[in-house]
Write an enzyme that holds these catalytic residues in place. Structure first.
Site, PDB file in Angstrom:
ATOM      1  N   HIS A  46       0.834  -1.209   0.000  1.00 24.55           N
ATOM      2  CA  HIS A  46       0.000   0.000   0.000  1.00 24.55           C
ATOM      3  C   HIS A  46       0.869   1.260   0.000  1.00 24.55           C
ATOM      4  CE1 HIS A  46      -2.234   3.132   2.360  1.00 24.55           C
ATOM      5  NE2 HIS A  46      -3.143   2.878   1.435  1.00 24.55           N
ATOM      6  N   GLU A  49       2.152   1.802  -3.435  1.00 25.38           N
ATOM      7  CA  GLU A  49       1.083   2.345  -4.295  1.00 25.38           C
ATOM      8  C   GLU A  49       0.979   3.865  -4.125  1.00 25.38           C
ATOM      9  OE1 GLU A  49      -3.080   3.683  -3.677  1.00 25.38           O
ATOM     10  OE2 GLU A  49      -2.981   1.604  -2.967  1.00 25.38           O
TER      11      GLU A  49
END
Length: 425
Positions: A46, A49
């Site tokens: 995450h 990202e």
């Protein structure tokens, strides 16, 4: 419905030709998510990202935003347990620009130390936001109850402690290990031709040259051996509602049960005519929100019931849930309910593929999950073939005490929650 698929340097390249549209949706899917992480760096997928938006060797973070939004498009990304997706949408003539910018973000990010430290604080605030929102926090609690001491049971965002262990080298190593594996997917839907998409992919996409990485599989036998007390994670908060999630372990996405599971969810709690909605909300007024859903992974899955209810009516709600589930195991659904749900499922499946974004998502998810594009008409036909006997058999083997995990948030003590939930069985 024209959907095309080819292989290019380890990439899946898929196109849905929609000549009547003026727009295009583009998704690049990378087969890595939170279940691929080590515990010490939970949240790195995450975090990575987030960082692909923070600058490349040729563009600053602002340059990246302007390159898409300033031209009339939108850009977004998300991370799940088993994939990361970067997606753009906008006028079809922007397709070359979209692909060039997306490729730059994914494979040429610079991971500035200053940007990493700034984004660490942003993600910490995101974690706090999820924890303070009962609906979001309930998801993390339920995952931890379903898959204790397993990557699937950890929060996708990581924790406030684990993200402190993520540094530039961590991000670079994770990107190098996972962002160039075979099985990456480019999915494009809109007023485009497949041969044109292939040419652009050949121009902008690198080679996906390394084998796809493995992850820790979930062993259901280990869980059976560990489970003694009711697997419940409860967060006691001084609020007026109880947020309750009841989940049952299922087989994974490759099981022949998946279509039956989908129909079971329609029948039980996905519509206003479903059993749970009618019995608990419409007839008894016990709750404002009640629904069912399911999630499937490579090796396991879960069927879930979510309820938001007045804390003072907890016992009544559990009694009603028990009544509905016991009746289903004993008597099943009716033929009329099944016919109605099949019509609803067919209609929603058709409506759900009318936009460029939904077509893009269908192709991307199909290729990531099965290595091929699932034909939508075949999927609808398979769903329409589900029988009452199949649903009843699946219900009987799924809705068992030894198969359950529960998460809750509300003003009751954990002991009081356990006592109330025992009435489910």
């Amino acid at each position: 419905m024209q959907m095309h698929h080819d292989q290019l340097r380890g990439f899946h390249v898929a196109t849905s030709e929609m000549p009547y549209m003026d727009s295009v949706s583009v998704g690049i899917y990378i087969p890595v998510g939170s279940r691929y992480e080590e515990l010490a760096v939970n949240g790195v997928a995450h975090f990575l990202e987030h960082m692909i938006f923070k600058g490349t060797s040729d563009r600053s973070a602002l340059d990246l935003a302007i390159a898409i939004e300033g031209a009339g498009g939108t850009i977004n990304a998300y991370t799940t347990e088993d994939q990361t997706c970067l997606e753009t949408r906008g006028p079809v003539e922007l397709l070359p620009e979209f692909l060039e910018v997306m490729a730059d973000m994914l494979w040429h990010s610079t991971f500035s130390i200053e940007e990493i430290e700034r984004e660490r604080e942003v993600i910490a605030e995101e974690i706090v936001m999820y924890q303070e929102n009962p609906g979001d926090h309930l998801h993390d609690l339920l995952s931890a109850a379903l898959w204790p001491d397993h990557p699937l049971g950890r929060p996708i965002t990581g924790t406030e402690a684990s993200i402190q262990s993520i540094h530039r080298e961590t991000l670079e190593e994770f990107a190098e290990e996972h962002y160039s594996v075979e099985g990456l997917t480019l999915a494009v839907a809109g007023n485009v031709k497949h041969e044109d998409v292939l040419k652009l992919a050949d121009k902008f996409l690198p080679a996906a040259s390394t084998p796809q990485k493995t992850f820790e599989h979930f062993d259901p036998d280990r869980r059976s051996a560990e489970v003694q007390d009711l697997p419940l994670l409860h967060d006691q908060r001084e609020i007026e509602q109880v947020h309750l999630a009841i989940a049952y372990h299922t087989n994974g996405r490759h099981s022949s049960d998946r279509h039956i599971l989908r129909m079971l969810s329609f029948l039980l709690g996905e519509t206003m005519s479903s059993r749970l909605f009618q019995e608990l909300r419409e007839k008894r007024g016990l709750c404002y929100s009640i629904s069912s859903d399911y999630s499937l992974y490579e090796d396991t899955g879960t069927f879930e019931i979510h309820v938001g209810l007045d804390a003072q009516r907890l016992d009544e709600c559990i009694d009603a849930l028990h009544m509905v589930l016991a009746d289903l195991k004993n008597n099943g659904f009716t033929a009329a309910e099944l016919r109605q749900s099949k019509r609803y499922a067919d209609g929603q499946a058709k409506i759900g593929l009318e936009s460029t974004h939904s077509r893009m998502s269908w192709m991307g998810d199909s290729l990531m999950s099965f290595g091929k594009i699932i034909d939508p008409e075949e999927a609808r036909a398979t769903l329409a073939s589900v029988t009452l006997d199949e649903i009843r058999a699946l219900t009987s083997k799924t809705f068992m005490r030894e198969n359950i995990s529960i998460a809750s948030i509300g003003p009751h003590t954990e002991a009081n929650m356990r006592q109330a939930l025992e009435k489910l069985f």
